[in-house]
Motif scaffolding. Structure first.
Motif, PDB file in Angstrom:
ATOM      1  N   LYS A   1       0.806  -1.229  -0.058  1.00  0.00           N
ATOM      2  CA  LYS A   1       0.159  -0.068   0.083  1.00  0.00           C
ATOM      3  C   LYS A   1       0.879   1.315   0.095  1.00  0.00           C
ATOM      4  O   LYS A   1       0.762   2.164  -0.807  1.00  0.00           O
ATOM      5  CB  LYS A   1      -1.062   0.112   1.401  1.00  0.00           C
ATOM      6  CG  LYS A   1      -1.635  -1.238   1.244  1.00  0.00           C
ATOM      7  CD  LYS A   1      -2.726  -1.400   2.555  1.00  0.00           C
ATOM      8  CE  LYS A   1      -1.933  -1.310   3.905  1.00  0.00           C
ATOM      9  NZ  LYS A   1      -1.167  -2.241   4.195  1.00  0.00           N
ATOM     10  N   SER A   2       1.841   1.173   0.662  1.00  0.00           N
ATOM     11  CA  SER A   2       2.793   2.499   0.880  1.00  0.00           C
ATOM     12  C   SER A   2       3.435   2.585  -0.298  1.00  0.00           C
ATOM     13  O   SER A   2       3.795   3.815  -0.772  1.00  0.00           O
ATOM     14  CB  SER A   2       3.675   2.499   2.203  1.00  0.00           C
ATOM     15  OG  SER A   2       2.897   2.513   3.401  1.00  0.00           O
ATOM     16  N   THR A   3       4.038   1.708  -0.902  1.00  0.00           N
ATOM     17  CA  THR A   3       4.838   1.641  -1.968  1.00  0.00           C
ATOM     18  C   THR A   3       3.909   2.282  -3.067  1.00  0.00           C
ATOM     19  O   THR A   3       4.371   2.911  -4.070  1.00  0.00           O
ATOM     20  CB  THR A   3       5.443   0.040  -2.460  1.00  0.00           C
ATOM     21  OG1 THR A   3       5.915  -0.372  -1.513  1.00  0.00           O
ATOM     22  CG2 THR A   3       6.332   0.416  -3.499  1.00  0.00           C
TER      23      THR A   3
ATOM     24  N   PHE B   1      -3.077   9.799   1.270  1.00  0.00           N
ATOM     25  CA  PHE B   1      -2.890   9.816   2.821  1.00  0.00           C
ATOM     26  C   PHE B   1      -2.378   8.242   2.934  1.00  0.00           C
ATOM     27  O   PHE B   1      -3.142   7.539   2.611  1.00  0.00           O
ATOM     28  CB  PHE B   1      -4.279  10.014   3.200  1.00  0.00           C
ATOM     29  CG  PHE B   1      -4.631  11.308   3.429  1.00  0.00           C
ATOM     30  CD1 PHE B   1      -4.530  12.267   4.300  1.00  0.00           C
ATOM     31  CD2 PHE B   1      -5.356  11.736   2.284  1.00  0.00           C
ATOM     32  CE1 PHE B   1      -5.018  13.753   4.336  1.00  0.00           C
ATOM     33  CE2 PHE B   1      -6.189  13.198   2.087  1.00  0.00           C
ATOM     34  CZ  PHE B   1      -5.737  14.002   2.867  1.00  0.00           C
ATOM     35  N   ASP B   2      -1.006   8.233   3.482  1.00  0.00           N
ATOM     36  CA  ASP B   2      -0.854   7.166   4.100  1.00  0.00           C
ATOM     37  C   ASP B   2      -0.918   6.744   5.373  1.00  0.00           C
ATOM     38  O   ASP B   2      -0.191   7.435   6.415  1.00  0.00           O
ATOM     39  CB  ASP B   2       0.740   6.864   3.501  1.00  0.00           C
ATOM     40  CG  ASP B   2       1.099   5.325   3.632  1.00  0.00           C
ATOM     41  OD1 ASP B   2       0.212   4.467   4.012  1.00  0.00           O
ATOM     42  OD2 ASP B   2       2.374   4.983   3.289  1.00  0.00           O
ATOM     43  N   GLU B   3      -1.900   6.146   5.962  1.00  0.00           N
ATOM     44  CA  GLU B   3      -2.086   5.789   7.426  1.00  0.00           C
ATOM     45  C   GLU B   3      -2.149   6.943   8.229  1.00  0.00           C
ATOM     46  O   GLU B   3      -1.421   7.031   9.128  1.00  0.00           O
ATOM     47  CB  GLU B   3      -1.231   4.721   7.917  1.00  0.00           C
ATOM     48  CG  GLU B   3      -1.301   3.276   7.073  1.00  0.00           C
ATOM     49  CD  GLU B   3      -0.972   2.111   7.755  1.00  0.00           C
ATOM     50  OE1 GLU B   3      -0.910   2.326   9.184  1.00  0.00           O
ATOM     51  OE2 GLU B   3      -0.608   1.286   7.162  1.00  0.00           O
ATOM     52  N   PRO B   4      -2.873   8.097   7.833  1.00  0.00           N
ATOM     53  CA  PRO B   4      -2.762   9.496   8.543  1.00  0.00           C
ATOM     54  C   PRO B   4      -3.003   9.237  10.150  1.00  0.00           C
ATOM     55  O   PRO B   4      -2.549  10.241  10.614  1.00  0.00           O
ATOM     56  CB  PRO B   4      -3.647  10.303   7.704  1.00  0.00           C
ATOM     57  CG  PRO B   4      -4.801   9.350   7.023  1.00  0.00           C
ATOM     58  CD  PRO B   4      -3.962   8.081   6.801  1.00  0.00           C
TER      59      PRO B   4
HETATM   60 MG    MG Z   1       2.571   1.008   4.762  1.00  0.00          MG
END
Ligand code: MG
Ligand code: ADP
Length: 245
Positions: free
Chosen positions: A45-47, A165-168
């Motif tokens: 997901k982050s990638t 938004f990455d796990e904000p």
């Molecule tokens: Mg992640």
């Protein structure tokens, strides 16, 4: 109603060494669309977020933003990158700058905007996230929830076409999660195009147009929230949902 595509990933693949972390990603995000990305830890997901912003180069496939392919480097990349605002789990504010300076900085440096205009815009944005009274404080004087709202205002200061938004809210104490989700909900209602990696399923159900479920570097399901949550198709998604709901 078909939306005009704003972010398009086609045939995107990415490895870290031997590890294949993004596998044949096909994903189109329409203008004004809110897409929540969920999936187990390590699923990519982050990638995916970082690839959209070219913080992470990919080996194959294409990524376009508003019809323009992402250039590899240089000024054109800086400009296109600024079109997509990014908010991370860790707020990454400049500790030695005030809240107002944090929000003003990039527009002045990257967009070459005047200071007075940037300050006016920054105050407007701080008003929107409910923090204009804290404009002259330093990040350490604010709670985590307040710092994350400053980070959102800072990203918005560039007038981005989309926000990632990455796990904000993952680093926040429980009582601060809602104030950040509320700002994000408001943005969604105003029509901002958003990609949101989150474990907040209430937000996914109420604010997302689509839920993208990833596992092992692949998009396994891409559905409207009601369908995804009530009738997930894949075993992976069923298993994931049974663990978090
Ligand atoms: Mg992640
Ligand atoms: P998620 O955000 O879904 O938890 P990530 O995109 O962070 O997943 O990571 C996907 C996979 O890639 C994981 O196995 C992770 O360990 C690996 N990975 C992420 N970043 C790097 C990196 N810079 N170098 C090597 N492996 C990485």
């Amino acid at each position: 109603m078909a939306r005009e595509p704003l972010i398009v990933l086609s045939g995107v693949n990415k490895h870290f060494g031997q590890l294949h972390v993004l596998k044949d990603i096909e994903l189109t995000i329409g203008r004004g669309e809110v897409v929540v990305v969920i999936g187990p830890s390590g699923s990519g997901k982050s990638t995916l977020c970082r690839a959209i912003n070219r913080l992470e180069p990919v080996e194959s496939g294409t990524i376009t933003i508003d019809g323009e392919p992402l250039p590899a480097e240089g000024r054109a990349l800086a400009r296109l990158r600024a079109d997509v605002g990014m908010v991370f789990q860790s707020f990454n504010l400049f500790a030695h700058k005030t809240v107002l300076q944090n929000v003003m900085l990039a527009p002045v440096k990257v967009r070459g905007r005047g200071k007075a205009e940037s300050e006016r815009h920054a105050r407007e944005l701080l008003e929107r996230v409910g923090l204009v009274a804290h404009a002259d404080k330093y990040p350490a004087q604010l709670s985590g929830g307040q710092q994350q709202r400053v980070a959102i205002a800072r990203a918005l200061a560039m007038n981005p076409k989309a926000m990632l938004f990455d796990e904000p809210t993952s680093a926040l104490d429980p009582e601060m999660i809602n104030e950040v989700l509320e700002v994000m909900r408001q943005l969604a209602e105003e029509g901002m195009t958003m990609v949101v990696v989150t474990h907040e399923m209430g937000f996914a159900r109420s604010a997302a147009h689509r839920v993208v479920f990833m596992a092992d570097g692949r998009i396994i399901e891409d559905r409207v929230p009601e369908e995804f949550f009530t009738a997930p198709e894949s075993e992976r998604a069923k298993d994931f949902l049974s663990k978090i709901l």
